[in-house]
Design a protein around this motif. Sequence first.
Motif, mmCIF file in Angstrom:
data_model
loop_
_atom_site.group_PDB
_atom_site.id
_atom_site.type_symbol
_atom_site.label_atom_id
_atom_site.label_comp_id
_atom_site.label_asym_id
_atom_site.label_seq_id
_atom_site.Cartn_x
_atom_site.Cartn_y
_atom_site.Cartn_z
ATOM 1 N N VAL A 133 0.822 -1.213 0.000
ATOM 2 C CA VAL A 133 0.000 0.000 0.000
ATOM 3 C C VAL A 133 0.857 1.264 0.000
ATOM 4 O O VAL A 133 0.609 2.200 -0.778
ATOM 5 C CB VAL A 133 -0.977 0.002 1.193
ATOM 6 C CG1 VAL A 133 -1.705 1.343 1.290
ATOM 7 C CG2 VAL A 133 -1.994 -1.133 1.061
ATOM 8 N N THR A 137 0.903 4.023 -2.982
ATOM 9 C CA THR A 137 0.449 5.370 -2.648
ATOM 10 C C THR A 137 1.526 6.398 -2.969
ATOM 11 O O THR A 137 1.245 7.440 -3.577
ATOM 12 C CB THR A 137 0.059 5.451 -1.160
ATOM 13 O OG1 THR A 137 -0.938 4.447 -0.884
ATOM 14 C CG2 THR A 137 -0.503 6.814 -0.809
ATOM 15 N N ASP A 138 2.757 6.105 -2.575
ATOM 16 C CA ASP A 138 3.870 7.000 -2.910
ATOM 17 C C ASP A 138 4.022 7.137 -4.422
ATOM 18 O O ASP A 138 4.268 8.234 -4.945
ATOM 19 C CB ASP A 138 5.179 6.463 -2.327
ATOM 20 C CG ASP A 138 5.280 6.615 -0.821
ATOM 21 O OD1 ASP A 138 4.450 7.339 -0.229
ATOM 22 O OD2 ASP A 138 6.189 5.997 -0.226
ATOM 23 N N LYS A 141 1.461 9.425 -5.966
ATOM 24 C CA LYS A 141 1.786 10.822 -5.681
ATOM 25 C C LYS A 141 2.910 11.294 -6.611
ATOM 26 O O LYS A 141 2.856 12.385 -7.182
ATOM 27 C CB LYS A 141 2.228 10.929 -4.219
ATOM 28 C CG LYS A 141 1.923 12.224 -3.538
ATOM 29 C CD LYS A 141 0.440 12.448 -3.409
ATOM 30 C CE LYS A 141 0.094 13.432 -2.325
ATOM 31 N NZ LYS A 141 -1.329 13.817 -2.424
ATOM 32 N N VAL A 150 -6.523 2.474 -3.647
ATOM 33 C CA VAL A 150 -5.361 1.617 -3.873
ATOM 34 C C VAL A 150 -5.709 0.197 -3.436
ATOM 35 O O VAL A 150 -6.032 -0.038 -2.266
ATOM 36 C CB VAL A 150 -4.133 2.121 -3.093
ATOM 37 C CG1 VAL A 150 -3.030 1.082 -3.068
ATOM 38 C CG2 VAL A 150 -3.609 3.414 -3.707
#
Length: 239
Positions: A133, A137-138, A141, A150
């Motif tokens: 996750v 997520t990174d 971004k 996600v």
Amino acid sequence: MPDVSTVKALVFDVFGTVVDWRSSLIADFTTWSATRGITADWTGLVDGWRAVYAASMDEVRKHPERGYVILDTLHRRSLEKLVAQHSISGLNEADLHYLTMGWHRLHPWPDSVSGLTRLKTKYIIGPLSNGNVALLTDMAKFAGLPWDLVLSAELFEHYKPDPETYLGAARLLGLPPEQVMMVAAHNHDLKAAQKLGLKTAFVARPTEYGPLQKYDFEAKGDWDIVAKDFNEIAGRMGC
């Protein structure tokens, strides 16, 4: 023509399908190592790293008694072995962490963001990836990926192509499998999803592995959509 009119969500393989992991990592490490005064065959390391990717996940499958291990941890374990094999010296803990986190900083293919943005206007979109996750997520971004949510193997504690990942994604979305479309540049991923009732879309990424690419140049299954890029998928899905 296959009927995709019932599809409400599209989930995407990420490494190779949405982002260009190989070129991203080689460029990142080459630039970074110059500032550290470290010389290494980064192309060889990156190719070697990906070559042990499947085997590292198989180890998790073979030893359920040890518990689930996220991809960041598997990447770090593989990196430490590869650094030794490639005789790369002078790396400290911060360096090893930087290299491992390279997988969080991958660049999208040229059509990825525009195609996803179009699809998002009509459908729920998200990754369905073996990445954990935090990694996904990174990456979203960093790369500007406009996911609605996600969906990670970490949530199901199973790596693709285990059925729990595909069926788990449909369950979390509150949809039957046939209302979810799996999008991938890898025929084996789509085959696993199709067996469980998901719709399928194939996009070829013939430069994913650079000169080492041996397969997935074209669709090898009866997929619902075969497209040249994400924008073509968006057009085919009415976006």
